[in-house]
Design a protein around this motif. Structure first.
Motif, PDB file in Angstrom:
ATOM      1  N   LEU A 317      45.392  -1.237  -0.318  1.00  0.00           N
ATOM      2  CA  LEU A 317      45.946  -2.035   0.783  1.00  0.00           C
ATOM      3  C   LEU A 317      47.463  -1.972   0.756  1.00  0.00           C
ATOM      4  O   LEU A 317      48.062  -1.363  -0.144  1.00  0.00           O
ATOM      5  N   ASN A 318      48.099  -2.598   1.724  1.00  0.00           N
ATOM      6  CA  ASN A 318      49.553  -2.507   1.861  1.00  0.00           C
ATOM      7  C   ASN A 318      50.295  -3.078   0.661  1.00  0.00           C
ATOM      8  O   ASN A 318      51.451  -2.726   0.405  1.00  0.00           O
ATOM      9  N   ARG A 319      49.648  -3.950  -0.109  1.00  0.00           N
ATOM     10  CA  ARG A 319      50.315  -4.606  -1.229  1.00  0.00           C
ATOM     11  C   ARG A 319      50.155  -3.869  -2.553  1.00  0.00           C
ATOM     12  O   ARG A 319      50.474  -4.408  -3.598  1.00  0.00           O
ATOM     13  N   ASN A 320      49.620  -2.620  -2.538  1.00  0.00           N
ATOM     14  CA  ASN A 320      49.715  -1.766  -3.730  1.00  0.00           C
ATOM     15  C   ASN A 320      51.166  -1.319  -3.872  1.00  0.00           C
ATOM     16  O   ASN A 320      51.701  -0.674  -2.983  1.00  0.00           O
ATOM     17  N   PHE A 321      51.801  -1.671  -4.963  1.00  0.00           N
ATOM     18  CA  PHE A 321      53.183  -1.253  -5.175  1.00  0.00           C
ATOM     19  C   PHE A 321      53.322  -0.215  -6.282  1.00  0.00           C
ATOM     20  O   PHE A 321      54.256   0.577  -6.287  1.00  0.00           O
ATOM     21  N   GLU A 322      52.404  -0.228  -7.220  1.00  0.00           N
ATOM     22  CA  GLU A 322      52.405   0.762  -8.296  1.00  0.00           C
ATOM     23  C   GLU A 322      51.000   0.844  -8.849  1.00  0.00           C
ATOM     24  O   GLU A 322      50.339  -0.178  -9.043  1.00  0.00           O
ATOM     25  N   THR A 323      50.517   2.060  -9.098  1.00  0.00           N
ATOM     26  CA  THR A 323      49.186   2.263  -9.661  1.00  0.00           C
ATOM     27  C   THR A 323      49.280   3.294 -10.769  1.00  0.00           C
ATOM     28  O   THR A 323      49.983   4.294 -10.633  1.00  0.00           O
ATOM     29  N   HIS A 324      48.589   3.031 -11.866  1.00  0.00           N
ATOM     30  CA  HIS A 324      48.659   3.928 -13.011  1.00  0.00           C
ATOM     31  C   HIS A 324      47.280   4.174 -13.595  1.00  0.00           C
ATOM     32  O   HIS A 324      46.388   3.332 -13.491  1.00  0.00           O
ATOM     33  N   ILE A 325      47.126   5.329 -14.189  1.00  0.00           N
ATOM     34  CA  ILE A 325      45.977   5.648 -15.039  1.00  0.00           C
ATOM     35  C   ILE A 325      46.568   6.099 -16.368  1.00  0.00           C
ATOM     36  O   ILE A 325      47.249   7.126 -16.433  1.00  0.00           O
ATOM     37  N   LEU A 326      46.362   5.326 -17.401  1.00  0.00           N
ATOM     38  CA  LEU A 326      46.885   5.648 -18.730  1.00  0.00           C
ATOM     39  C   LEU A 326      45.804   6.412 -19.488  1.00  0.00           C
ATOM     40  O   LEU A 326      44.770   5.856 -19.853  1.00  0.00           O
ATOM     41  N   GLN A 327      46.061   7.685 -19.700  1.00  0.00           N
ATOM     42  CA  GLN A 327      45.069   8.602 -20.269  1.00  0.00           C
ATOM     43  C   GLN A 327      45.515   9.022 -21.666  1.00  0.00           C
ATOM     44  O   GLN A 327      46.612   9.560 -21.840  1.00  0.00           O
ATOM     45  N   VAL A 328      44.654   8.769 -22.652  1.00  0.00           N
ATOM     46  CA  VAL A 328      44.903   9.265 -24.010  1.00  0.00           C
ATOM     47  C   VAL A 328      43.880  10.364 -24.255  1.00  0.00           C
ATOM     48  O   VAL A 328      42.681  10.101 -24.416  1.00  0.00           O
TER      49      VAL A 328
END
Length: 471
Positions: A317-328
């Motif tokens: 939605l419009n309020r996603n400001f940052e998205t991450h996938i932390l992969q080890v």
């Protein structure tokens, strides 16, 4: 300023496509745009004395261990309400994401109220925890200690990962907490509610604040006749959950396993789940961008009524400001194991970039400034999403092509870099990974500019303010 709405996805190493552990979260906010950046925090930049901006909680210097590790972070760049480091991977290849705002109930608040003076919150947890971790379970112990000593003024969930394990922790009241290890073959979707359900005190894979089991019995908090379901004991089951939280989990579950079934508003969807296939990076990005596609509830779709399209809160939605996938990653050298997949802005019009975390610095276009600047990809993505939202049927296909192209190019650079570093020294590895990150950032930035150009070309004849000259 507060980031209050997120969606967390956790994937165990035996549930992932390549055998890596993956912890992901979309960092969402409210009406105000919150610019996010990507930074490297070296040991010399780690605070030696700490005071929260929001609560003014001071941390005893003895609780800031010496020799902190280098780590990446995704902070709020204004700094007006503190660091809000959000997520990162440290030099020991331990990952942390914090926090998922969750729910509570009046029963536990009447026993252990949220603190009204001082205390820690989302602003603080990554900065006070990630640089001191050498295993995922260390994160549970560290946060548990901080919660019991300093307390918290809000309910939060957070996750930790290393090569082998993923742990998810939720705060309970002002000073208590619970945590569960995610089975290697399982995945989790955690929206803005208390999520941990089945719980076994004293068993491997479960941890809790000291005295929590006794507290449950003393105050007669358990509504179930057998066992412990922490969501029943400490969480909520409200109309808001039925419209705001549960539908997101329902949609993700049915994407990972079409036989999951159920209804969007179901209150007792399980915490630990198993997909019908191994889960990829692309799968996680897709669900973090999802908006109930192919259902009557899709705001961009043509199946439902106007009322149905506004019934449930989507993940993207419009309020996603940052998205991450932390992969080890496993089966690769430790020097290249940590990868912080990152994107900014609404997930409907952006692309993930797989940034190595064993680096010397982060790309300038991902560091972000607080004011609108099209040289920075945060603001470029915001512009693309707002233009794309005006006619998703037209612009959505352009975005799909852009994202496929960007991911393919980043995968190629990553494969080539993984092969290259096997012959380099430690210092040369850091330089090579920093250069690879810059190359991927430049590629995705240029692709985003190209996407905007294609959108302008497609939208030219769709403008309302036009008059065709037919002479």
């Amino acid at each position: 300023m507060k980031q209050t709405e997120c969606t967390t996805i956790l994937v165990g190493k035996d549930a992932s496509l390549d055998g890596s552990t993956m912890i992901a979260r979309s960092e969402d906010g409210g009406r105000e745009i919150i610019p996010e950046g990507f930074e490297l925090v070296t040991p010399d930049k780690q605070p030696q004395h700490y005071e929260s901006v929001i609560s003014h909680q001071k941390i005893d210097d003895a609780d800031l261990p010496a020799n902190p590790l280098r780590y990446t972070s995704a902070p709020d760049v204004s700094g007006e309400s503190g660091i809000w480091a959000a997520a990162g991977i440290n030099a020991a290849n331990v990952a942390m994401t914090a926090t998922e705002t969750i729910t509570t109930n009046a029963r536990i608040q009447g026993i252990d109220p949220l603190v009204d003076q001082g205390g820690l919150g989302e602003e603080d947890f990554v900065t006070l925890t990630l640089p001191y971790l050498h295993k995922a379970v260390d994160g549970v112990k560290r946060v548990g200690y901080l919660l019991e000593k300093y307390g918290t003024y809000e309910m939060n969930g957070m996750a930790f990962a290393d090569h082998d394990e993923i742990w998810y922790l939720e705060t309970i009241g002002g000073h208590h907490w619970i945590a569960r290890r995610i089975p290697d073959d399982a995945y989790v979707v955690a929206p803005n509610r208390l999520n941990i359900d089945e719980f076994h005190f004293g068993q491997d894979g479960f941890m809790a604040a000291e005295g929590l089991e006794k507290l449950i019995k003393e105050y007669q908090l358990n509504p179930d006749r057998k066992g412990y379901n922490m969501r029943h004991i400490f969480g909520s089951s409200t109309i808001k959950d039925a419209h705001y939280n549960n539908p997101r989990a329902w949609f993700v579950h049915n994407y990972f396993d079409p036989e999951f079934g159920g209804q969007p508003s179901d209150q007792d969807q399980p915490f630990i789940c198993h997909a019908n296939r191994k889960i990829s990076i692309e799968d996680i990005k897709w669900v973090e961008s999802s908006h109930y596609q192919d259902t009557p509830y899709d705001p961009y779709g043509d199946q439902g009524t106007p009322e149905q399209k506004k019934t449930f809160r989507p993940v993207g939605l419009n309020r996603n400001f940052e998205t991450h996938i932390l992969q080890v990653r496993n089966n690769v050298p430790d020097e290249v194991a940590g990868v912080q997949w990152l994107c900014f802005g609404p997930n409907t019009f952006n692309s993930m970039v797989p940034f190595y975390t064993n680096i010397k610095d982060t790309p300038a276009c991902f560091q972000t400034g607080p004011k609108f600047d099209l040289k920075q990809i945060f603001w470029l993505n915001k512009l693309a999403a707002q233009l794309g939202d005006t006619n998703f049927k037209v612009y959505g296909e352009l975005e799909t092509d852009f994202e496929q192209k960007s991911l393919a190019q980043c995968h190629f650079i990553q494969h080539e870099t993984d092969k290259k570093v096997a012959e380099l020294s430690s210092k040369e590895v850091e330089e090579a990974l920093t250069a690879a990150n810059q190359k991927m950032a430049d590629q995705v930035y240029n692709n985003t500019v190209e996407l905007l150009g294609n959108m302008v070309n497609e939208g030219h004849n769709l403008m309302t303010l036009k008059f065709d000259l037919l002479d």
